[in-house]
Design a protein around this motif. Structure first.
Motif, PDB file in Angstrom:
ATOM      1  N   PRO A  75       0.824  -1.203   0.000  1.00  0.00           N
ATOM      2  CA  PRO A  75       0.000   0.000   0.000  1.00  0.00           C
ATOM      3  C   PRO A  75       0.860   1.256   0.000  1.00  0.00           C
ATOM      4  N   ALA A  76       0.264   2.363  -0.434  1.00  0.00           N
ATOM      5  CA  ALA A  76       0.960   3.644  -0.371  1.00  0.00           C
ATOM      6  C   ALA A  76       1.241   4.002   1.081  1.00  0.00           C
ATOM      7  N   PRO A  77       2.245   4.820   1.325  1.00  0.00           N
ATOM      8  CA  PRO A  77       2.516   5.245   2.714  1.00  0.00           C
ATOM      9  C   PRO A  77       1.290   5.915   3.312  1.00  0.00           C
ATOM     10  N   PRO A  78       1.093   5.765   4.613  1.00  0.00           N
ATOM     11  CA  PRO A  78      -0.090   6.377   5.239  1.00  0.00           C
ATOM     12  C   PRO A  78      -0.064   7.894   5.131  1.00  0.00           C
ATOM     13  N   SER A  79      -1.247   8.465   5.017  1.00  0.00           N
ATOM     14  CA  SER A  79      -1.367   9.919   4.954  1.00  0.00           C
ATOM     15  C   SER A  79      -2.613  10.340   5.708  1.00  0.00           C
ATOM     16  N   ALA A  80      -2.742  11.623   5.957  1.00  0.00           N
ATOM     17  CA  ALA A  80      -3.899  12.133   6.696  1.00  0.00           C
ATOM     18  C   ALA A  80      -5.195  11.850   5.959  1.00  0.00           C
ATOM     19  N   SER A  81      -5.169  11.819   4.621  1.00  0.00           N
ATOM     20  CA  SER A  81      -6.389  11.601   3.852  1.00  0.00           C
ATOM     21  C   SER A  81      -6.965  10.210   4.082  1.00  0.00           C
ATOM     22  N   THR A  87      -9.509   4.666  -0.312  1.00  0.00           N
ATOM     23  CA  THR A  87      -8.484   4.662  -1.351  1.00  0.00           C
ATOM     24  C   THR A  87      -9.009   3.939  -2.580  1.00  0.00           C
ATOM     25  N   ALA A  88      -8.383   4.202  -3.722  1.00  0.00           N
ATOM     26  CA  ALA A  88      -8.835   3.568  -4.960  1.00  0.00           C
ATOM     27  C   ALA A  88      -8.629   2.059  -4.932  1.00  0.00           C
ATOM     28  N   GLY A  90      -8.411   0.132  -2.133  1.00  0.00           N
ATOM     29  CA  GLY A  90      -8.922  -0.501  -0.924  1.00  0.00           C
ATOM     30  C   GLY A  90      -7.935  -0.596   0.222  1.00  0.00           C
ATOM     31  N   SER A  91      -6.735  -0.074   0.056  1.00  0.00           N
ATOM     32  CA  SER A  91      -5.759  -0.112   1.142  1.00  0.00           C
ATOM     33  C   SER A  91      -6.141   0.896   2.224  1.00  0.00           C
ATOM     34  N   HIS A  92      -5.571   0.690   3.417  1.00  0.00           N
ATOM     35  CA  HIS A  92      -5.735   1.601   4.546  1.00  0.00           C
ATOM     36  C   HIS A  92      -7.161   1.672   5.069  1.00  0.00           C
ATOM     37  N   ASN A  93      -8.002   0.690   4.749  1.00  0.00           N
ATOM     38  CA  ASN A  93      -9.310   0.663   5.402  1.00  0.00           C
ATOM     39  C   ASN A  93      -9.110   0.337   6.874  1.00  0.00           C
ATOM     40  N   ASP A  94      -8.328  -0.704   7.139  1.00  0.00           N
ATOM     41  CA  ASP A  94      -7.888  -0.978   8.500  1.00  0.00           C
ATOM     42  C   ASP A  94      -6.553  -0.248   8.676  1.00  0.00           C
ATOM     43  N   LEU A  95      -6.565   0.784   9.504  1.00  0.00           N
ATOM     44  CA  LEU A  95      -5.373   1.626   9.625  1.00  0.00           C
ATOM     45  C   LEU A  95      -4.213   0.888  10.280  1.00  0.00           C
ATOM     46  N   GLY A  96      -4.521  -0.167  11.031  1.00  0.00           N
ATOM     47  CA  GLY A  96      -3.458  -0.954  11.649  1.00  0.00           C
ATOM     48  C   GLY A  96      -2.861  -1.987  10.724  1.00  0.00           C
ATOM     49  N   GLU A  97      -3.641  -2.472   9.739  1.00  0.00           N
ATOM     50  CA  GLU A  97      -3.174  -3.426   8.732  1.00  0.00           C
ATOM     51  C   GLU A  97      -3.561  -2.886   7.364  1.00  0.00           C
ATOM     52  N   LYS A 230     -10.427   0.862  -9.944  1.00  0.00           N
ATOM     53  CA  LYS A 230      -9.648   0.050  -9.015  1.00  0.00           C
ATOM     54  C   LYS A 230      -8.239   0.585  -8.801  1.00  0.00           C
ATOM     55  N   SER A 231      -7.952   1.734  -9.390  1.00  0.00           N
ATOM     56  CA  SER A 231      -6.629   2.335  -9.239  1.00  0.00           C
ATOM     57  C   SER A 231      -6.773   3.839  -9.382  1.00  0.00           C
ATOM     58  N   GLU A 232      -5.733   4.553  -8.969  1.00  0.00           N
ATOM     59  CA  GLU A 232      -5.749   6.013  -9.096  1.00  0.00           C
ATOM     60  C   GLU A 232      -5.862   6.439 -10.557  1.00  0.00           C
ATOM     61  N   SER A 233      -5.200   5.708 -11.455  1.00  0.00           N
ATOM     62  CA  SER A 233      -5.247   6.093 -12.870  1.00  0.00           C
ATOM     63  C   SER A 233      -6.643   5.899 -13.446  1.00  0.00           C
ATOM     64  N   GLU A 234      -7.307   4.779 -13.104  1.00  0.00           N
ATOM     65  CA  GLU A 234      -8.683   4.577 -13.566  1.00  0.00           C
ATOM     66  C   GLU A 234      -9.586   5.677 -13.017  1.00  0.00           C
ATOM     67  N   GLN A 235      -9.417   5.993 -11.756  1.00  0.00           N
ATOM     68  CA  GLN A 235     -10.258   7.000 -11.119  1.00  0.00           C
ATOM     69  C   GLN A 235     -10.093   8.350 -11.802  1.00  0.00           C
ATOM     70  N   HIS A 236      -8.862   8.681 -12.147  1.00  0.00           N
ATOM     71  CA  HIS A 236      -8.595   9.953 -12.823  1.00  0.00           C
ATOM     72  C   HIS A 236      -9.317  10.024 -14.171  1.00  0.00           C
ATOM     73  N   GLN A 237      -9.338   8.914 -14.912  1.00  0.00           N
ATOM     74  CA  GLN A 237     -10.006   8.897 -16.215  1.00  0.00           C
ATOM     75  C   GLN A 237     -11.515   9.070 -16.096  1.00  0.00           C
ATOM     76  N   LEU A 238     -12.090   8.599 -14.993  1.00  0.00           N
ATOM     77  CA  LEU A 238     -13.534   8.639 -14.821  1.00  0.00           C
ATOM     78  C   LEU A 238     -14.048   9.979 -14.325  1.00  0.00           C
ATOM     79  N   ARG A 239     -13.182  10.790 -13.745  1.00  0.00           N
ATOM     80  CA  ARG A 239     -13.598  12.057 -13.146  1.00  0.00           C
ATOM     81  C   ARG A 239     -13.543  13.201 -14.158  1.00  0.00           C
ATOM     82  N   THR A 240     -14.474  14.143 -14.013  1.00  0.00           N
ATOM     83  CA  THR A 240     -14.468  15.326 -14.892  1.00  0.00           C
ATOM     84  C   THR A 240     -13.487  16.377 -14.396  1.00  0.00           C
TER      85      THR A 240
END
Length: 617
Positions: A75-81, A87-88, A90-97, A230-240
């Motif tokens: 997963p990406a490093p943890p961040s305040a967000s 996340t795109a 599904g990582s960091h849903n459980d902040l401990g794992e 399912k990824s940041e790149s897919e999400q970017h393509q779908l957003r206006t």
């Protein structure tokens, strides 16, 4: 390459195992086996289901993450967000794992790991061959309708499955070669069925006999990844990029990249019903964004998108829990139980007036309660995937009609509305007419001799011909899901003692017995599920329902965005109200008010709609 091994975890031995709990779960199992939960008065039936769920949590959650692994997704490093945003991947849903439940992690199991059958040719291709099961027991001669529901249940289910799980794209090499009888009309002998992709995280040096595992290329969470990517790149393509909104099918810019290989219409399984649900809830996302922008005009595009995603995902989970599932298993006890999953036994009216009145999920429901993995890292399971193989819900023939007056628009087949052809219907037919047609047509019952014929000769977009009925049988064998009787034993259900006990139809019992050469232990799980006598109001089997008792609540219990973070501080006050105030009916009417007459008086959009045909005078 990194390799790790931690002890696999299973349902915790200490989970509610005190004497009172042992009495409750033991009594529930005894009453269920002797009488049946569905034959009890509703209060007694609810208590029995409650006890069964506790026992399933104790005995039927198994972790595959502790098996030898290498090159796991990071997963990406943890961040305040991560505290307030999904996340795109599904990582960091459980902040401990943070890896728990993210895309690319393994499916769990509902059976002991030592009970997973090896994916050896002698097991996967054993007699009867998957193709003979398809031809003899599954082929639809005429639609057996599920008359208590409408065909939106089929569209909705596939829409949900696109969010929940996918084993990924099968490799072209090393296909399973299924032997065929001489009279089989299949154009190629033997039949080739592509294998499920191997687990890329499996340690190549794992000891012999290590149970087989596979990964979910989707996130395991109920996070609407079929809409948001399912990824940041897919999400970017779908957003206006404006006001949090997403591209629409009929917008100025297509919601898919120009590369045909990434066109969702060319992904196997794409059809009109899926496109309709995708369009409806993309519009719902945009409506939520507009509502939030009105309530919080200073919010940025990113803030609007993230809050709307949380709200839309929760609304989908609510609709599935309190509308779709009660429609397809409409027994009074299960309707009450499923609504209790969301609102508790205090019910919706108390929730709307007072909110949560107790920390107990039994009293006030799961949303807003405590996160609980029951001692086992959260993951969807291969058994969950297996019991959701419900292709018989889909009709072969479709009669499209106008919502204005019920006049005929055209007759078409499932072949016509599948693949790239589905988008042509969106371009040439009003969406309200399509929704009305689905809402007034019955789906199929999930039973033997009711598999869509088109899907038994399904041509994928890549030109590969596939019998999906044979594939469904083979997949359960390949993935080590037990055969029917053993599956029941592992759920502490009585196995079928004879073929007449297994199948409610004597003719079917004879067909199954002949096909399996009198060996009831070889009967495939899907065959047994489809052959069962259904509880009143059910469109699928009671055995499959046992997995739902466990996993339907687990998907909510384990997700902090449905539990500890299901709050106005995370969703916004306006967002929480949106979830409370809306249903599938209100979503349909918001975007297609022409459906008002057809939906008049209905509180569940998945039951048959009113006909718009003029009344005779």
């Amino acid at each position: 390459m990194t390799t790790h091994r931690r002890a696999p975890r299973r349902s915790p031995a200490g989970y509610r195992t005190s004497l009172p709990w042992r009495i409750i779960t033991g009594a529930a199992q005894y009453v269920d086996r002797r009488i049946g939960w569905d034959r009890l008065p509703v209060p007694a039936g609810l208590l029995t289901l409650f006890g069964l769920r506790v026992r399933l949590r104790q005995k039927n959650l198994y972790d595959t993450g502790g098996l030898p692994a290498a090159d796991e997704p990071e997963p990406a490093p943890p961040s305040a967000s991560h505290q307030v945003n999904r996340t795109a991947d599904g990582s960091h849903n459980d902040l401990g794992e943070p890896r728990m439940g993210m895309a690319g992690t393994r499916f769990g199991r509902n059976i002991p790991l030592e009970a997973i059958a090896p994916a050896a040719p002698e097991d996967v291709l054993s007699a009867p061959s998957p193709r003979e099961v398809s031809r003899t027991l599954l082929t639809r001669d005429g639609l057996v309708p599920a008359e208590s529901v409408n065909s939106l249940v089929a569209a909705w289910l596939q829409f949900m499955i696109r969010d929940w799980f996918s084993h990924g794209t099968s490799p072209a090499d090393r296909p399973w070669e299924v032997p065929l009888l001489d009279d089989d009309p299949w154009p190629e002998h033997p039949m080739k069925i592509m294998r499920t992709p191997d687990d890329p995280t499996r340690d190549p040096h794992a000891p012999a006999g290590t149970p087989d595992t596979r990964v979910n290329v989707s996130s395991h969470w109920w996070d609407a990844s079929q809409i948001y990517g399912k990824s940041e790149s897919e999400q970017h393509q779908l957003r206006t990029g404006e006001l949090g909104r997403l591209h629409l099918w009929d917008g100025e810019q297509p919601p898919v990249p120009a590369d045909p290989a990434q066109d969702p219409a060319r992904v196997p399984g794409f059809w009109l019903g899926l496109a309709m649900m995708q369009d409806l809830f993309t519009r719902e996302h945009n409506a939520i964004c507009d509502h939030l922008h009105g309530a919080y005009p200073s919010w940025s595009d990113e803030e609007l998108f993230q809050r709307a995603r949380l709200i839309n995902s929760a609304l989908l989970a609510k609709i599935h829990t309190v509308e779709w599932t009660p429609a397809v298993i409409s027994h009074p006890t299960t309707v009450k139980a499923l609504r209790a999953n969301w609102w508790g036994i205090a019910e919706e009216r108390v929730h709307n007036l007072l909110g949560r009145i107790s920390d107990s999920e039994v009293i006030s429901g799961i949303p807003g309660g405590e996160t609980d993995h029951y001692g086992v890292p959260y993951a969807l399971t291969e058994e969950f995937v297996a019991v959701y193989r419900m292709h018989p819900l889909i009709r072969d023939d479709w009669h499209l009609r106008a919502v204005a007056d019920d006049t005929s628009l055209r007759h078409c087949t499932l072949r016509d509305i599948s693949g790239p052809g589905a988008l042509k219907f969106l371009e040439t037919t009003e969406m309200a007419d399509l929704l009305y047609s689905f809402g007034t047509l019955h789906p199929g019952l999930v039973t033997l001799h009711n598999f869509p014929r088109f899907l038994q000769e399904f041509e994928r977009p890549d030109g590969f011909l596939q019998d999906l009925a044979a594939t469904d049988i083979l997949r359960s064998r390949e993935l080590g899901v037990p055969r029917y009787n053993e599956f029941r034993r592992l759920l502490r259900l009585k196995p079928a003692g004879s073929f007449t006990e297994l199948a409610h139809d004597p003719a079917w019992a004879g067909q199954i017995e002949r096909l399996y050469d009198g060996d009831i232990e070889k009967v495939d799980l899907m065959v047994g599920l489809y052959a069962e006598k259904l509880p009143p109001g059910f469109a699928f089997s009671d055995t499959a329902f046992r997995i739902f008792i466990l996993m339907a609540s687990r998907r909510l219990n384990s997700d902090r965005f449905f539990t500890t973070h299901y709050t106005p501080e995370v969703y916004s006050k306006a967002g929480m109200a949106w979830i409370d105030d809306n249903s599938m009916v209100t979503v349909l009417l918001r975007h297609h008010p022409e459906l008002r007459t057809a939906l008049s008086g209905l509180t569940n959009a998945f039951v048959p709609w009113h006909s718009a045909a003029p009344k005779e005078t």
